[in-house]
Motif scaffolding. Structure first.
Motif, short mmCIF file in Angstrom:
data_model
loop_
_atom_site.label_atom_id
_atom_site.label_comp_id
_atom_site.label_asym_id
_atom_site.label_seq_id
_atom_site.Cartn_x
_atom_site.Cartn_y
_atom_site.Cartn_z
N PRO A 22 1.36 -1.50 -0.32
CA PRO A 22 0.23 0.19 0.15
C PRO A 22 0.71 1.53 0.02
O PRO A 22 0.42 2.07 -0.57
N ALA A 27 -2.15 -7.12 -3.24
CA ALA A 27 -1.86 -6.67 -1.64
C ALA A 27 -3.06 -7.45 -1.00
O ALA A 27 -4.03 -7.68 -1.42
N GLU A 37 -6.78 -4.78 3.03
CA GLU A 37 -5.94 -3.77 3.26
C GLU A 37 -6.70 -2.08 2.38
O GLU A 37 -6.74 -2.19 1.29
#
Length: 378
Positions: A276, A299, A303
């Motif tokens: 991120p 990811a 997130e």
């Protein structure tokens, strides 16, 4: 062609992950024959991908375990279930974690490659009937991403496989099943890198280097690799990188370094790390008035990444890619043809080739950044 194992349960080696955070454990598993619309494949080789590490660490939650991971493989069809018409025993094939059913609205659309048929079942580790074809010591073992190529034999849906030219080395073109297709297509199909443009690529692993190759193919004038590993400089240049930036070499944020290098920002940023903070940095490095970030890396599913709304008003944009935007069954065989005609670099990504029994060593090499792509072979 018919193999002597046709219609029988096969016992074979497989690398099984039993729970979140656990290493691979070599097991003898049972693999059932394919049912209607299914294909059983003898896997020859498979790449070890960061997405496998994502699952091992619990990025998709604990419910996917126990399972056989692996989605970057290649092999030979051993048998097919009823109704299968596009592959036959003896065919050389690549399993596809992005299916193509030709029937759902997305498969009929020219704007996406994300097939929705059996999507939730495949995410849960099941075949189309809600069951699996793997057991170990009488315990059900789940599939993963519709492929499970860390088993010597696997069963996939016909929608998740394509026939390829048998002239292609299976222990090389297995990488087209993920890293090559994803990164190369991210630059060409999703980002649509423009000739003469400036591109920055976060993360020079297998996917990032393939994206570098795609940016070069598209005619980018400047391709800047961003990575904390200085060992990636030479291989980055091999794939088309013109500049290298190591964030550790600078006191100021890397996006500010890039904006100074490029007189205001890059035309295209491709984030291939799945981190991120890198996503936020890559978006900040895009120039106002047309700069585009393409999210390539995977990811953790929970997130969130905060972006300042004014950056969008200032003309920046973000898009995402899955499997590089390729219509899998139609276009992967063509990528293999490009490899055979030396238009696509694949071998250059392979830094280690190991037996399947050494798969945890391959994972350690990946964690330490000491490989680009490791191949495990049966």
């Amino acid at each position: 062609m018919e193999f002597p194992t046709t219609g029988q349960v096969i016992e074979c080696r497989a690398a099984v992950v039993w729970g979140v955070g656990e290493p691979f454990k070599m097991e003898t598993i049972k693999v059932e024959p394919p049912k209607a619309g299914e294909v059983r494949v003898k896997i020859i080789a498979s790449g070890v991908c960061h997405s496998d590490l994502f699952f091992m660490r619990g990025g998709a939650g604990p419910l996917v375990f126990p399972c056989v991971l692996g989605h970057e493989g290649a092999g030979i069809v051993e048998s097919v279930g009823s109704g299968v018409s596009t592959v036959a025993p003896g065919d050389h094939v690549i399993p596809l974690y992005t299916p193509q059913c030709y029937e759902c609205d997305n498969c009929k659309s020219e704007f996406t490659n994300i097939c929705t048929k059996d999507e939730m079942l495949q995410m849960g580790g099941f075949m189309s009937d809600g069951t699996t074809r793997f057991t170990c010591n009488e315990q059900v073992i789940k599939h993963n991403m519709g492929c499970s190529t860390f088993s010597e034999y696997t069963v996939v849906n016909e929608t998740n496989i394509c026939k390829i030219d048998p002239a292609a080395a299976l222990d090389k073109v297995c990488l087209i099943g993920c890293a090559i297709a994803t990164g190369y297509g991210a630059a060409l199909n999703t980002a649509k890198v423009r000739p003469g443009s400036t591109v920055a690529i976060w993360g020079l692993g297998g996917v990032g280097l393939a994206a570098t190759m795609g940016a070069k193919k598209a005619g980018a004038a400047r391709i800047i690799g961003v990575d904390v590993n200085p060992a990636k400089v030479e291989i980055g240049k091999m794939f088309g990188m013109t500049d290298f930036v190591n964030p550790k070499d600078h006191e100021e944020p890397v996006e500010q370094v890039l904006m100074k290098m490029t007189n205001g920002g890059v035309d295209h940023a491709l984030e291939c790390c799945g981190i991120p903070s890198c996503m936020k940095s890559a978006f900040a490095a895009c120039k106002r008035g047309g700069g585009t970030l393409t999210l390539v890396g995977l990811a953790p599913l929970g997130e969130d990444v905060p972006f300042n709304a004014y950056q969008f008003i200032a003309g920046k944009s973000i898009n995402g890619t899955y499997f590089g935007g390729w219509k899998s069954r139609d276009q992967v065989p063509k990528l293999v043809e490009d490899y055979l005609s030396k238009q696509l670099m694949v071998d250059e990504l392979i830094t280690h080739t190991l037996p399947i029994e050494s798969i945890n060593e391959a994972v350690d090499l990946m964690k330490k950044g000491e490989c680009v792509r490791s191949i495990v072979k049966f």
